[in-house]
Design an enzyme around this catalytic site. Structure first.
Site, PDB file in Angstrom:
ATOM      1  N   SER A 148     -10.611  43.643   4.566  1.00  0.00           N
ATOM      2  CA  SER A 148      -8.954  43.445   3.832  1.00  0.00           C
ATOM      3  C   SER A 148      -8.267  44.456   4.640  1.00  0.00           C
ATOM      4  O   SER A 148      -6.707  44.472   4.568  1.00  0.00           O
ATOM      5  CB  SER A 148      -8.578  43.625   2.422  1.00  0.00           C
ATOM      6  N   LYS A 160      -2.818  52.445   4.850  1.00  0.00           N
ATOM      7  CA  LYS A 160      -3.496  50.879   4.648  1.00  0.00           C
ATOM      8  C   LYS A 160      -2.091  50.564   3.535  1.00  0.00           C
ATOM      9  O   LYS A 160      -1.405  51.447   2.617  1.00  0.00           O
ATOM     10  CB  LYS A 160      -4.594  50.513   3.931  1.00  0.00           C
ATOM     11  N   SER A 174     -14.156  46.268   3.716  1.00  0.00           N
ATOM     12  CA  SER A 174     -12.853  46.448   3.309  1.00  0.00           C
ATOM     13  C   SER A 174     -11.956  47.381   5.218  1.00  0.00           C
ATOM     14  O   SER A 174     -11.538  47.021   5.589  1.00  0.00           O
ATOM     15  CB  SER A 174     -12.096  46.340   2.918  1.00  0.00           C
TER      16      SER A 174
END
Length: 489
Positions: free
Chosen positions: A152, A76, A176
């Protein structure tokens, strides 16, 4: 060879027998990325040249002790990677091409010989639930590209679901990792707060953030967490708790297991097909020898409001470092220091980041702190006490991960409150600092995955994994694969 047709353990065995090479694995990963990522849009930055070179070096010096030897991963883009662009999906950091250090988890992955394919898309600074808040692109759901991947960590979940990489790392502040894992039909773990070092994670809300793995299977997930977990001298909030061999807990034994099912997690706002999938999962646990009972987490209805106050207040503090002085976006419109701060932040931050900064400013301002932020912290304590009371008598808490399957891209863009409520089943876990895992437990009428959430006691990830693995092995949901465009195989 499709990467997602093999577990990490199987790939490691094939590597040690020289049936495949690390170079084969990495080449396969980039071939798949080239084939599908223009549709999925999971990756923001690829590290192809370095990854291929690293794979060749690994083949020249095999290491049988490495648990992730040659396994391709994706990271990420709010986890700092030395000399590899790290943007947090924000225009503010779009030119942050050469970070000077690695996050602690990256050092651990490199020590264990895993190969990073690149950096994955996300909601800007991890603020969002759909990955539509990225300032670069919208990541699509591999099960149907008209739908969102969640957020996210949408890129982290979509890349694994699409078979572009074997595993990824995401960050979970209010769901997330778990929510996009649910939307994309993969396994996502949010460890106990402090179980994994946050050093090198670009902070959203420091008392809630936690890095966690996203994988195809529970066993793979446990294997990755074994590598990245542990105390870190660079993170004062990382815990000194011993890291067990999580994979050793995957014995399938559910006899005598006591499961709590909060009535609030199957109440108003949760889609009927999600409730049905969870109830079917509970029947599977009954057949495996476990017992379940309905319980109550009475303060969970206040969790989203408390989370928004706390996370926005901490986001206000975290975002203060992005001012255009030392790094990141610096506006060329400014002719004095005050204007430089104002214009740089106005041009660099997206709407959702600005919204949360403004809410945090309001919550922490004089006259409002006692009324909003301090009260939210009191609610946080009550939420944690609810879990403590339940987990004294039960081994795990089980419910849905999200109130509904993935929704179409663009459907909720103009309704922030609807998006915030999408996290109503995941944020209590972050407020309480507990481990929580999402794994597939069914599919909607549109063929979209539904996630089952398993919540454990502090540092009881082994129990969570054992519970998840037993269900996974008794069902076939995890064996299904998306075909880009919507049809499932």
């Amino acid at each position: 060879m499709a990467l997602f047709d093999h577990s990490i353990k199987q790939l490691e065995e094939m590597l040690h027998k020289k049936e495949i090479s690390a170079e084969d694995l990495v080449n396969t990963s980039f071939d798949r990325i080239s084939e599908v990522d223009d549709q999925v849009q999971a990756f923001l930055t690829l590290d192809e040249e370095h990854a291929r070179s690293q794979a060749k070096q690994l083949d020249d010096a095999p290491d049988a002790s490495a648990r992730l030897f040659g396994i391709p991963n994706g990271i990420k883009d709010n986890i700092v990677t030395k000399n590899l662009r790290t943007t947090s999906a924000s225009q503010f950091l779009k030119d942050f091409d050469n970070p000077l250090y690695n996050a602690a988890v990256i050092e651990k992955l490199q020590a264990d010989k895993s190969v990073t394919a690149g950096k994955l898309n996300m909601d800007e600074f991890a603020m969002g639930s759909t990955t539509e808040n990225s300032s670069f692109q919208v990541t699509r759901n591999p099960w149907n590209t008209d739908y969102v991947s969640g957020g996210s960590s949408g890129g982290s979940a979509a890349a694994v679901a699409a078979g572009e990489i074997v595993f990824s790392l995401g960050s979970d502040t209010g769901g997330s990792v778990r929510q996009p894992a649910s939307f994309c039909g993969v396994v996502g773990m949010k460890p106990t707060y402090g179980r994994v070092s946050r050093f090198g994670l670009i902070a959203f809300a420091s008392s809630l953030d936690q890095i966690g793995p996203v994988t195809r299977s529970v066993e793979d997930n446990a294997r990755v967490l074994e590598v990245i977990a542990g105390q870190d001298k660079m993170d004062s909030t990382s815990a000194a708790a011993e890291v067990p061999a999580y994979t050793d807990a995957l014995d399938g034994n559910m006899e005598g297991m006591k499961i709590a099912v909060p009535k609030e997690y199957l109440g108003e706002g949760v889609a009927q097909e999600v409730k049905d999938a969870v109830m079917n999962a509970l029947k599977v646990y009954e057949s495996l020898g476990a017992e379940w009972e309905e319980v109550s987490l009475p303060h969970s209805e206040y969790a989203v409001a408390a989370y928004q106050m706390i996370s926005s207040g901490e986001a206000f503090a975290s975002m203060g470092r992005f001012d255009g002085v030392r790094f990141g976006k610096r506006s060329d419109k400014a002719d004095n220091m005050d204007d430089m701060f104002t214009y740089s932040r106005a041009e660099g931050f997206g709407d959702e980041v600005k919204r949360r900064i403004m809410l945090g400013t309001f919550a922490l301002s004089s006259g409002n702190y006692e009324v909003y932020y301090k009260k939210a912290q009191k609610v946080r304590t009550l939420v944690k006490q609810d879990f403590d009371n339940i987990l004294r008598d039960y081994d795990v808490v089980i419910g849905p991960t999200a109130p509904a399957p993935a929704f179409k891209a663009g459907e909720s863009t103009d309704d922030p409150m609807a998006l915030y409520m999408n996290d109503m089943l995941t944020v209590p876990v972050n407020l309480a600092g507990l481990p929580g895992l999402s794994l597939p437990c069914g599919f909607s009428g549109q063929g979209l995955p539904i996630g089952l959430q398993i919540i454990g006691k502090p540092f009881a990830e082994s129990t969570v994994y054992r519970t998840a693995h037993a269900y996974e092995q008794a069902t076939e949901h995890h064996t299904k694969r998306p075909q880009l465009g919507g049809a499932q195989s």
